[in-house]
Write a protein that holds these residues in place. Structure first.
Motif, PDB file in Angstrom:
ATOM      1  N   PRO A   1      -3.493   2.723  -4.500  1.00 19.34           N
ATOM      2  CA  PRO A   1      -1.937   2.833  -4.994  1.00 19.34           C
ATOM      3  C   PRO A   1      -1.757   3.548  -4.802  1.00 19.34           C
ATOM      4  N   GLN A   2      -0.859   3.957  -4.533  1.00 15.67           N
ATOM      5  CA  GLN A   2       0.231   5.939  -4.093  1.00 15.67           C
ATOM      6  C   GLN A   2      -0.580   6.479  -4.078  1.00 15.67           C
ATOM      7  N   LYS A   3      -1.260   6.849  -3.249  1.00 13.98           N
ATOM      8  CA  LYS A   3      -1.926   7.118  -2.011  1.00 13.98           C
ATOM      9  C   LYS A   3      -1.445   7.471  -0.367  1.00 13.98           C
ATOM     10  N   THR A   4      -1.920   8.160   0.029  1.00 13.10           N
ATOM     11  CA  THR A   4      -1.915   8.037   1.877  1.00 13.10           C
ATOM     12  C   THR A   4      -2.779   7.585   2.569  1.00 13.10           C
ATOM     13  N   SER A   5      -3.741   6.652   3.600  1.00 13.64           N
ATOM     14  CA  SER A   5      -4.742   7.192   4.176  1.00 13.64           C
ATOM     15  C   SER A   5      -4.241   7.653   5.687  1.00 13.64           C
ATOM     16  N   THR A   6      -5.404   7.604   5.847  1.00 11.23           N
ATOM     17  CA  THR A   6      -4.811   8.778   7.430  1.00 11.23           C
ATOM     18  C   THR A   6      -5.755   7.352   8.485  1.00 11.23           C
ATOM     19  N   VAL A   7      -5.519   6.436   9.250  1.00  5.89           N
ATOM     20  CA  VAL A   7      -6.817   6.588  10.686  1.00  5.89           C
ATOM     21  C   VAL A   7      -5.847   5.950  12.065  1.00  5.89           C
ATOM     22  N   ASP A   8      -6.840   7.071  12.343  1.00 10.39           N
ATOM     23  CA  ASP A   8      -6.988   7.166  13.737  1.00 10.39           C
ATOM     24  C   ASP A   8      -7.104   6.082  14.619  1.00 10.39           C
ATOM     25  N   LEU A   9      -6.279   5.394  15.513  1.00  6.38           N
ATOM     26  CA  LEU A   9      -6.383   4.057  16.852  1.00  6.38           C
ATOM     27  C   LEU A   9      -6.748   4.153  18.417  1.00  6.38           C
ATOM     28  N   TYR A  10      -8.122   4.000  18.789  1.00  2.00           N
ATOM     29  CA  TYR A  10      -8.705   4.572  20.095  1.00  2.00           C
ATOM     30  C   TYR A  10      -8.085   3.098  20.163  1.00  2.00           C
TER      31      TYR A  10
ATOM     32  N   LEU B   1       0.008 -14.423   9.752  1.00  2.00           N
ATOM     33  CA  LEU B   1      -0.082 -13.889   8.707  1.00  2.00           C
ATOM     34  C   LEU B   1       1.140 -13.315   8.162  1.00  2.00           C
ATOM     35  N   LEU B   2       2.489 -13.262   8.031  1.00  2.00           N
ATOM     36  CA  LEU B   2       3.695 -12.972   8.066  1.00  2.00           C
ATOM     37  C   LEU B   2       3.836 -14.200   6.844  1.00  2.00           C
ATOM     38  N   LEU B   3       3.591 -15.410   7.112  1.00  2.00           N
ATOM     39  CA  LEU B   3       3.721 -16.521   6.431  1.00  2.00           C
ATOM     40  C   LEU B   3       2.451 -16.371   4.907  1.00  2.00           C
ATOM     41  N   LEU B   4       1.168 -15.855   5.580  1.00  2.00           N
ATOM     42  CA  LEU B   4       0.298 -15.785   4.647  1.00  2.00           C
ATOM     43  C   LEU B   4       0.132 -14.791   3.536  1.00  2.00           C
ATOM     44  N   SER B   5       0.878 -13.393   4.144  1.00  5.24           N
ATOM     45  CA  SER B   5       2.167 -12.718   3.310  1.00  5.24           C
ATOM     46  C   SER B   5       2.543 -12.631   2.014  1.00  5.24           C
ATOM     47  N   CYS B   6       3.806 -13.884   2.782  1.00  2.95           N
ATOM     48  CA  CYS B   6       4.642 -14.791   1.654  1.00  2.95           C
ATOM     49  C   CYS B   6       4.035 -15.733   0.805  1.00  2.95           C
ATOM     50  N   SER B   7       2.840 -15.810   0.852  1.00  2.00           N
ATOM     51  CA  SER B   7       2.042 -17.232   0.053  1.00  2.00           C
ATOM     52  C   SER B   7       1.952 -16.987  -1.010  1.00  2.00           C
ATOM     53  N   ASN B   8       0.983 -15.271  -1.050  1.00  5.74           N
ATOM     54  CA  ASN B   8       0.557 -13.907  -1.417  1.00  5.74           C
ATOM     55  C   ASN B   8       1.697 -13.564  -2.988  1.00  5.74           C
ATOM     56  N   PRO B   9       1.796 -14.318  -4.156  1.00  6.80           N
ATOM     57  CA  PRO B   9       2.723 -13.634  -4.997  1.00  6.80           C
ATOM     58  C   PRO B   9       1.790 -12.534  -6.058  1.00  6.80           C
ATOM     59  N   SER B  10       2.965 -11.169  -6.136  1.00  2.97           N
ATOM     60  CA  SER B  10       2.713 -10.232  -6.183  1.00  2.97           C
ATOM     61  C   SER B  10       2.094 -10.110  -7.618  1.00  2.97           C
ATOM     62  N   GLY B  11       1.473  -9.428  -8.325  1.00  3.71           N
ATOM     63  CA  GLY B  11       1.501  -9.132  -9.624  1.00  3.71           C
ATOM     64  C   GLY B  11       2.323  -8.494 -10.751  1.00  3.71           C
ATOM     65  N   PRO B  12       2.399  -8.178 -11.430  1.00  4.92           N
ATOM     66  CA  PRO B  12       3.066  -7.227 -12.526  1.00  4.92           C
ATOM     67  C   PRO B  12       3.652  -6.224 -12.087  1.00  4.92           C
ATOM     68  N   LYS B  13       2.315  -5.317 -11.529  1.00  6.69           N
ATOM     69  CA  LYS B  13       2.526  -4.053 -11.623  1.00  6.69           C
ATOM     70  C   LYS B  13       2.123  -3.850  -9.429  1.00  6.69           C
ATOM     71  N   ARG B  14       3.096  -2.767  -9.397  1.00  6.75           N
ATOM     72  CA  ARG B  14       3.524  -2.745  -8.088  1.00  6.75           C
ATOM     73  C   ARG B  14       3.903  -0.675  -7.403  1.00  6.75           C
ATOM     74  N   ASN B  15       2.672  -0.895  -6.849  1.00 10.33           N
ATOM     75  CA  ASN B  15       2.221   0.576  -6.260  1.00 10.33           C
ATOM     76  C   ASN B  15       2.530   1.044  -4.908  1.00 10.33           C
ATOM     77  N   GLU B  16       3.415   1.682  -4.808  1.00 14.64           N
ATOM     78  CA  GLU B  16       3.264   2.079  -2.974  1.00 14.64           C
ATOM     79  C   GLU B  16       2.108   2.582  -2.654  1.00 14.64           C
ATOM     80  N   ALA B  17       1.534   2.474  -1.536  1.00 17.47           N
ATOM     81  CA  ALA B  17       0.104   2.826  -0.841  1.00 17.47           C
ATOM     82  C   ALA B  17       1.344   3.192   0.793  1.00 17.47           C
ATOM     83  N   LYS B  18       0.419   3.828   1.638  1.00 14.14           N
ATOM     84  CA  LYS B  18       1.191   4.268   2.803  1.00 14.14           C
ATOM     85  C   LYS B  18      -0.523   5.183   3.537  1.00 14.14           C
TER      86      LYS B  18
END
Length: 483
Positions: free
Chosen positions: A120-129, A35-52
């Motif tokens: 983008p620019q939002k926080t999502s809450t996900v509880d896991l069981y 998964l890390l390798l796949l992430s590195c091979s996916n270039p980001s676009g010109p606009k970068r926003n933080e999500a959480k």
């Protein structure tokens, strides 16, 4: 699917947990590296926003946090470790809104996978069981004060009155939880009191009357012991927390009857006179009522077995909550031929097992009636002269080939056509459900219609017609009446 809420009230979709166990050791590490390798091979676009994304990892059985659990976000690949309270958080860049998966793993548990909508620019809450089993490690919990009491288990599903040899004890397990749904720990344990608030009031009781919560699970168990009468028992669990009293919802448990008793075993058909002699696969419903020695309905699904000397009957039936069991009798071979009552009659028997293995049984006599083969009328003619006051009395007979009556609902109508006459006696009949031969022979009378001043002499036809489940048939005769 259930819904979780993001910080701006956007919906996050939850899917069922994946069935296989997943950990980040061994193959899990390789999965993460890919998964890390796949992430590195996916270039980001010109606009970068933080999500959480944030949430808490729980074990599914006790709803207690699981510190140390590994959380993996699939897109972009991010990894976090749950803290002491089971909480986690991860921030990353997102150019558009999309759906991805969050996976929680922990050795000794089955993983949980949830879908999340990344905004983008939002926080999502996900509880896991994480799904725990008997091999899962015990996870520490820190609860608040006791706030709620829940019924979490009861066995068996129902019990029977005492003294009948059937199971008469049920175990009910409650769990005390804090306001967040976490089972109370040892520091917040309480003593739970139990009471019967409603019931048959015939010796039923609970034991113990109170008990402390388990310091590891917050659970407490009580036994309900049946009395000698069936009915619904209502149980309440309560606990004093400081100045506040908390309690469970009233729990309703049903006490059913015990084992079958001969004095409380009954059988009856829908039709004692069953019009099935000359037809295949007609049906008659057979019902038994089974009670115990206290006159209570026996336990649901008590088996009752059947056999018949005529036709074919279902081999067994099972009682319901009212103690009733039903089966179907179907017409066909063999034709009943009882040694006492003769052809057309057959006994149908039912039996079950009572206390100490004793056989409980009963039987009913069924008449299989047929087509009205025998239909006679006597005398075969008549003549009513002028001035006749006595009239003419007729006898007619309707029976099947073995001389038995028609089934319930059969109708007989006697009518006249021609010169006016008055008919009286058995001219309009409807048969009851009878096996009696008295319902095979009937009488009616024909008189001149003196009240009709315009009556003219002439021939009269008398018609007798029978209709019903045994079939339709008619006969007639002619006579003469003078005016």
């Amino acid at each position: 699917m259930t819904r979780h809420q993001t910080s701006n009230n956007r919906a996050v979709l939850r899917t069922a947990a994946v069935p296989a166990r997943k950990t980040l050791g061994g193959g899990g590490a390789a999965f993460l590296a890919a998964l890390l390798l796949l992430s590195c091979s996916n270039p980001s676009g010109p606009k970068r926003n933080e999500a959480k994304i944030q949430g808490v990892v729980y074990r599914n059985d006790t709803r207690t946090p699981v510190p140390g659990a590994t959380i993996v976000l699939e897109r972009p690949v991010s990894v976090a470790t749950a803290g002491e309270g089971g909480s986690y958080s991860m921030a990353f860049t997102a150019d558009t809104t999309y759906i991805t998966n969050v996976i929680a793993t922990m050795p000794g548990f089955r993983s949980d996978t949830e879908q999340v909508v990344v905004v983008p620019q939002k926080t999502s809450t996900v509880d896991l069981y994480l799904r725990a089993d008997t091999s899962s490690p015990v996870t520490p919990s820190q609860s608040g004060d006791a706030a709620n009491i829940y019924l979490v288990d009861f066995t068996p599903e129902f019990i029977s009155v005492s003294g009948t040899g059937a199971n008469d004890v049920a175990k009910l397990t409650f769990q005390v939880r804090d306001a967040h749904g976490t089972p109370v720990d040892s520091a917040h344990g309480v003593t739970v009191a139990f009471s019967i608030t409603n019931g048959p009031s015939r010796g039923e009781y609970i034991f113990p009357s109170s008990a402390p919560t388990d310091p590891r699970t917050g659970k407490v168990t009580v036994s309900l012991n049946a009395g000698t009468k069936s009915g619904v028992v209502q149980i309440l669990a309560t606990a004093q927390v400081g100045t506040k009293m908390i309690g469970s919802e009233p729990v309703r448990m049903t006490i059913f009857g015990g084992l079958p008793d001969q004095a409380h075993f009954s059988i009856a058909p829908q039709m004692y006179n069953f019009p099935g002699l000359d037809w295949l696969n007609r049906t008659d419903q057979i019902m038994v009522l089974v009670g115990d020695k206290y006159s209570n309905p026996v336990q649901p699904r008590t088996a009752v077995y059947f056999e018949t000397a005529g036709g074919v009957v279902d081999a067994s039936g099972y009682t319901d909550a009212a103690g009733l069991a039903g089966v179907t009798l179907r017409s066909g071979n063999p034709i009943g031929n009882d040694p006492v009552y003769g052809p057309g009659f057959a006994y149908l028997k039912a039996r079950t097992v009572g206390e100490n293995g004793a056989t409980v049984k009963d039987s009913i006599l069924i008449l299989f009636s047929g087509f009205p083969t025998e239909m006679t009328l006597s005398p075969s003619s008549f003549n009513l002269p002028v001035g006749d006051q006595a009239g003419e009395v007729f006898t007619y007979r309707i029976a099947d080939r073995f001389g038995h009556p028609m089934a319930e609902g059969a109708a007989v109508n006697v009518t006249s056509d021609g010169a006016p006459v008055v008919l009286s006696g058995d001219v309009n009949l409807e048969f009851p459900d009878t096996q009696s031969s008295s319902w095979t022979t009937f009488h009616f009378k024909v008189n001149r219609k003196e009240s009709d001043p315009g009556a003219k002499s002439g021939n009269v036809a008398i018609n007798i017609k029978v209709t019903g489940q045994n079939g339709n048939r008619s006969i007639s005769l002619t006579g003469y009446v003078a005016y």
